[in-house]
Design a protein around this motif. Structure first.
Motif, PDB file in Angstrom:
ATOM      1  N   SER A  19      13.525  -8.094  20.288  1.00  0.00           N
ATOM      2  CA  SER A  19      13.788  -9.480  19.885  1.00  0.00           C
ATOM      3  C   SER A  19      13.034  -9.846  18.624  1.00  0.00           C
ATOM      4  O   SER A  19      13.574 -10.505  17.726  1.00  0.00           O
ATOM      5  N   PHE A  23      14.754 -10.872  15.059  1.00  0.00           N
ATOM      6  CA  PHE A  23      14.392 -12.130  14.402  1.00  0.00           C
ATOM      7  C   PHE A  23      13.903 -11.872  12.973  1.00  0.00           C
ATOM      8  O   PHE A  23      14.253 -12.595  12.043  1.00  0.00           O
ATOM      9  N   THR A  27      15.714 -13.466   9.627  1.00  0.00           N
ATOM     10  CA  THR A  27      15.022 -14.377   8.702  1.00  0.00           C
ATOM     11  C   THR A  27      14.830 -13.751   7.336  1.00  0.00           C
ATOM     12  O   THR A  27      14.621 -14.462   6.357  1.00  0.00           O
TER      13      THR A  27
END
Length: 155
Positions: A19, A23, A27
């Motif tokens: 995860s 992420f 980003t």
């Protein structure tokens, strides 16, 4: 039978690591696409290819532009793109040059004393160092004066 139990610590550690990695990738991607240098080059080429005197302009969505004799470069926070001209070489013009007035519509005969002066200014503009500049629009003008035929480009 061969499944990991849902309460195993290493399973949760692996899911957490995956995860965090996903992420980080999400980003790190740019929020917008890089600018389209090819469309600017196409605008310049369409003016340069004209057998007559012509003008054109292209609004920029880039934070910086670098105009060279053979290509244009655009830069934003999303990246940098480059595109080559099919018709060239073009003459990049800065605000400090006497060619700036011609780029903005003044007749070359009003800005220069002779066609040789016009040719010399264009040659000098093509040989200078081309740097990044901030601009909102690229202007293009195909100008002719007694055998001197140049394509002026400025931002």
């Amino acid at each position: 039978m061969f499944d990991a139990p849902a309460d195993a610590w290493y399973l949760w550690l692996g899911v957490t690591a995956a995860s965090v990695a996903a992420f980080g990738v999400a980003t790190g991607l740019p929020a917008t696409a890089p600018p389209d240098a090819q469309r600017v080059a196409d605008t310049i080429d369409s003016v340069a290819a004209s057998p007559h005197e012509a003008t054109g302009q292209y609004p920029l969505d880039a934070t910086a532009v670098r105009l060279g004799t053979a290509r244009v470069s655009l830069r934003t926070e999303s990246g940098t793109t480059h595109a080559a001209f099919e018709y060239g070489p073009v003459t990049p013009v800065t605000a400090e040059s006497p060619l700036w007035a011609v780029l903005h519509g003044a007749p070359p005969s009003r800005t220069f004393e002779t066609p040789a002066d016009f040719r010399a200014a264009a040659t000098a503009a093509r040989t200078r160092d081309h740097r990044w500049e901030s601009a909102e629009t690229v202007l293009v003008r195909h100008a002719k004066w007694e055998g001197v035929d140049v394509v002026l480009v400025g931002a």
